[in-house]
Design a protein around this motif. Structure first.
Motif, PDB file in Angstrom:
ATOM      1  N   THR A   5      20.679  74.940  79.203  1.00 36.27           N
ATOM      2  CA  THR A   5      19.801  74.391  80.242  1.00 36.27           C
ATOM      3  C   THR A   5      18.473  73.967  79.636  1.00 36.27           C
ATOM      4  O   THR A   5      17.962  72.886  79.936  1.00 36.27           O
ATOM      5  N   ALA A   6      17.910  74.806  78.772  1.00 39.79           N
ATOM      6  CA  ALA A   6      16.642  74.456  78.122  1.00 39.79           C
ATOM      7  C   ALA A   6      16.803  73.176  77.310  1.00 39.79           C
ATOM      8  O   ALA A   6      15.933  72.295  77.344  1.00 39.79           O
ATOM      9  N   ARG A   7      17.920  73.027  76.616  1.00 37.54           N
ATOM     10  CA  ARG A   7      18.157  71.793  75.847  1.00 37.54           C
ATOM     11  C   ARG A   7      18.271  70.583  76.756  1.00 37.54           C
ATOM     12  O   ARG A   7      17.714  69.525  76.470  1.00 37.54           O
ATOM     13  N   ARG A   8      19.011  70.730  77.864  1.00 38.27           N
ATOM     14  CA  ARG A   8      19.161  69.607  78.799  1.00 38.27           C
ATOM     15  C   ARG A   8      17.819  69.197  79.382  1.00 38.27           C
ATOM     16  O   ARG A   8      17.508  68.018  79.489  1.00 38.27           O
ATOM     17  N   TRP A   9      17.012  70.185  79.778  1.00 31.90           N
ATOM     18  CA  TRP A   9      15.691  69.879  80.329  1.00 31.90           C
ATOM     19  C   TRP A   9      14.821  69.201  79.282  1.00 31.90           C
ATOM     20  O   TRP A   9      14.086  68.270  79.586  1.00 31.90           O
ATOM     21  N   ALA A  10      14.890  69.667  78.050  1.00 43.94           N
ATOM     22  CA  ALA A  10      14.104  69.037  76.977  1.00 43.94           C
ATOM     23  C   ALA A  10      14.597  67.619  76.723  1.00 43.94           C
ATOM     24  O   ALA A  10      13.789  66.687  76.600  1.00 43.94           O
ATOM     25  N   ASP A  11      15.903  67.439  76.664  1.00 45.16           N
ATOM     26  CA  ASP A  11      16.458  66.101  76.419  1.00 45.16           C
ATOM     27  C   ASP A  11      16.118  65.137  77.545  1.00 45.16           C
ATOM     28  O   ASP A  11      15.981  63.933  77.327  1.00 45.16           O
ATOM     29  N   ALA A  12      15.966  65.659  78.769  1.00 49.76           N
ATOM     30  CA  ALA A  12      15.615  64.830  79.922  1.00 49.76           C
ATOM     31  C   ALA A  12      14.104  64.615  80.041  1.00 49.76           C
ATOM     32  O   ALA A  12      13.658  63.904  80.928  1.00 49.76           O
ATOM     33  N   GLY A  13      13.329  65.266  79.150  1.00 49.95           N
ATOM     34  CA  GLY A  13      11.879  65.108  79.181  1.00 49.95           C
ATOM     35  C   GLY A  13      11.176  66.027  80.163  1.00 49.95           C
ATOM     36  O   GLY A  13       9.977  65.901  80.380  1.00 49.95           O
ATOM     37  N   ARG A  14      11.885  66.964  80.747  1.00 50.70           N
ATOM     38  CA  ARG A  14      11.280  67.880  81.714  1.00 50.70           C
ATOM     39  C   ARG A  14      10.572  69.046  81.038  1.00 50.70           C
ATOM     40  O   ARG A  14       9.601  69.575  81.574  1.00 50.70           O
ATOM     41  N   LEU A  15      11.056  69.466  79.886  1.00 55.05           N
ATOM     42  CA  LEU A  15      10.504  70.606  79.155  1.00 55.05           C
ATOM     43  C   LEU A  15      10.037  70.116  77.789  1.00 55.05           C
ATOM     44  O   LEU A  15      10.852  69.635  77.002  1.00 55.05           O
ATOM     45  N   PRO A  16       8.721  70.220  77.517  1.00 55.54           N
ATOM     46  CA  PRO A  16       8.227  69.755  76.219  1.00 55.54           C
ATOM     47  C   PRO A  16       8.817  70.572  75.067  1.00 55.54           C
ATOM     48  O   PRO A  16       8.767  71.794  75.070  1.00 55.54           O
TER      49      PRO A  16
END
Length: 63
Positions: A5-16
């Motif tokens: 989930t952290a990777r997906r959020w980062a890849d989507a630009g949601r998590l720096p």
């Protein structure tokens, strides 16, 4: 939250998230704090992260 989930959020630009020179992912502390505040305002408080989960994030190259 899983490492995936952290990777997906980062890849989507949601998590720096950036990368070390070795290619391992690293989460910016200031950006993470902002992300948590925004998500808490939207969805309610997060549950504390267990030490085992923190280690799993680290071992997966996310933290």
């Amino acid at each position: 939250m899983s490492p995936q989930t952290a990777r997906r959020w980062a890849d989507a630009g949601r998590l720096p998230m950036g990368r070390y020179g070795s290619g391992n992912r690293v989460i910016d502390g200031v950006g993470l704090s902002r992300f948590v505040r925004e998500r808490t305002a939207e969805e309610g408080p997060f549950h504390p992260v267990s030490p085992a989960f923190a280690y799993a994030l680290r071992d997966a190259g996310v933290a």
